[in-house]
Motif scaffolding. Sequence first.
Motif, PDB file in Angstrom:
ATOM      1  N   TYR A 182       0.842  -1.207   0.000  1.00 52.60           N
ATOM      2  CA  TYR A 182       0.000   0.000   0.000  1.00 52.60           C
ATOM      3  C   TYR A 182       0.871   1.248   0.000  1.00 52.60           C
ATOM      4  CZ  TYR A 182      -2.954   3.800   1.328  1.00 52.60           C
ATOM      5  OH  TYR A 182      -3.564   5.028   1.326  1.00 52.60           O
TER       6      TYR A 182
ATOM      7  N   TYR B 286      -8.187  -2.992   0.502  1.00 54.12           N
ATOM      8  CA  TYR B 286      -7.215  -3.283   1.570  1.00 54.12           C
ATOM      9  C   TYR B 286      -7.923  -3.500   2.899  1.00 54.12           C
ATOM     10  CZ  TYR B 286      -2.757  -2.478  -0.841  1.00 54.12           C
ATOM     11  OH  TYR B 286      -1.659  -2.596  -1.648  1.00 54.12           O
TER      12      TYR B 286
ATOM     13  N   GLY C 105      -6.030  -6.758  -1.914  1.00 54.77           N
ATOM     14  CA  GLY C 105      -4.738  -6.203  -2.327  1.00 54.77           C
ATOM     15  C   GLY C 105      -3.687  -7.286  -2.449  1.00 54.77           C
TER      16      GLY C 105
END
Lengths: 545, 203
Positions: free
Chosen positions: A88, A143, A148
Amino acid sequence: MTVTEDAPVSELVAPAPSTPASSPSGLVAVLSSGDHKLVGRLWIVAALAQLLLVLGASLYVAAMRLDLAGLTKLTDSPSDWFSQIVTYRAIGGTFLVLLPITIGLATVIVPLQVGASTIAFPRAAAAAVWGYLVGSGLVIGAYSIDGGPFGTSLDGVRLFVAGLGLVVVSELLAWICIMTTVVTLRAPGMTLARTPLFSWSVLIAGAVWLLTLPVLVAMLVITYVFVRYLGEDSASIYARISWVFGPPAVYAFALPVLGFIATVVPVLSATRHHLHRFARTAIAAVGALVIGGWALPSFVGASTPWLYQLPWVAVSFLILIPVLALVGLWAVTLRNGQVTLASPLLFAASALLMLLVGLLAGAVQAIEPIKTLVDGPATSLYGTSWTTAVASYVLLSLAIALLGGITFWAPKLIGRGLREGAARGVAALLLVGTVLWSFPDLVSGLLGQGGDIPGPVAENVTAIEGLNAVSLAGGLFLALGFLGFLGLVVQAIRGHEGVGDDPWSGHTLEWATSSPPPAGNFPSLPEITSEAPLYDARHQEASAQ
Amino acid sequence: MSTAPVAQNPLINAPSAPPRRPRVLFVGAAFGAAASVLLVAAELAVYLQVRGQLASAGDATFPEGVVLPLTPGSMGMVTLAMSAVTISWAVYSLRNDDRPNAYVALGLTLLLGVAFINSTVYLYQQLAMGVTASTAGTLLYIVTATHLLMVVVGMLFIAVMGFQALGGQLTGRDAEGMSAAALYWFAIIAVYVVIWYGIYITK
């Protein structure tokens, strides 16, 4: 023959003119607007808001590296969320924050710099920002439900790929609008050779992204189908897209940095840019070298002969030539003029310094014998935290340049200026933060620490953990700098004092209109006979007096 | 002494020509076409890489019993080659204000686009391979489906420009919109030439 001189008057009573439809206001105005200034501001505000999330993720990753043994246990466990946060940080930092701020700044400034009344395809430009907002929301949502890269929720993984795909396509669309503006909507007299260097760098950056982002979209399409139909592991996502964050592909992010510095240096030294045309060529040369990921060593694999890595080695060194040439031009420009040490120049100097260190470190890791210096299980510097540091230097130089750009163009963006002293403090904090954040990673790379997701380290554990602590301290400096900058922007927006139309005595057309610019941008334009029309006009007036 | 009458140049008092319109749509379409070409090219590169890896390991590209037919692919190539002629005909006619011919050419181009979609769907039927049958098979579907998407976008672009022509917005002097649509259509054809050779001919 009868000739009717006057238009026949209708005997019918003309209907009373209807009340003009009231122009939309509030949220409706924002949603329906194709005004490039509003669209650009939306990009910047949304990306700055996401910066807070990325900052949090980065500090978390840095803090976790203080205990390498504990981190290895965590990344080996089935419920590994550290790897997700690392991805991320990289994906969010680049595609949700830095690239959107670049696009936002370009969307506001480029049409003004080239003397256009609007951006090309205003509706498409507006659609791009809304697509980005929806897509980034999907990415964050994915996420949050364990999707993800490295996620375990299949729905979340698919949502992530779809969301990131939407973000990338939106950014591609925005680049097409900006590039088309530079190519087709320049004011009369502004040839491509007279295009301001920020707009030129944005055009080159757009061309690079036009040739890079579709490849990324293709990888996302393939990943989506493979995850959906072939049950592929979610770790494959990051393997397919992480080439964008590695050198030399990551150098593409640096192109607007060069354009920003090339704009600020002549303005704040009150003279022309030395050898403007040569600077244009140098920026184009940087762009030509960083297109796509064709030179990445990860594409040819570790087992392939050294010859196949030649493009990567060549690009890593060749890119220094045009950048150093630009540094020389800027040094001459500063020497020729009367320098004002204003905050944009400090941002520009910090960004340039960090970019140079990043490029030099990128060249060093391409030297084959250097790998023998690496301790531990790593067989080469590439892939260690040295590579991560190279990317950090380049991306943080872009971050510093973008904040410098917002400071410099604040009158056009928000109609007010930022507090000069505080802005200088932010520039200093970001410079110190970047050095403390990235330099320890160079050293720990030499000591054998892994890259994004550090694997087990057998030797030098205490030294590496100490370096990671310094890196965390750098992260805190960066956080302080970014938060301070956000505070400055909020303070300026809430303030009441304007700064005038041209507080820096600018050279290019964006300073020929009011702050903030009106609808349609320009009531009239000066004659354009060079790359610095306002500088020309100012000197003509002075010589006439 | 008599003076000969001076012949007046009719152009002297004529109004100056309006400034040339910036070719915004044409340039934007060129950028869009470049992006679309790279999208398919990247997918095709992955397909060719997987096919090469399978070949060097001595494995077949597709599961046993699956044969990639050449005829529908070649029919698609011929169809698109014909559409290159018709779209050029449409642009030429519009530029010369020959609207009846332009409408016929645009109609034929759209018809050939539909025929191409039909030939690709027929190829899928003949192939009789599930999407999950093999990695190479999945990639084949990805590449060809993305190209089909390009064709659909191109047809929509041509249709919109056709309606603009019907509405009188595209004239002989300013047929930029149709040139932009034609440019995108040529990109579609160029991509298919590579797909046809890389997937159907070399197999």
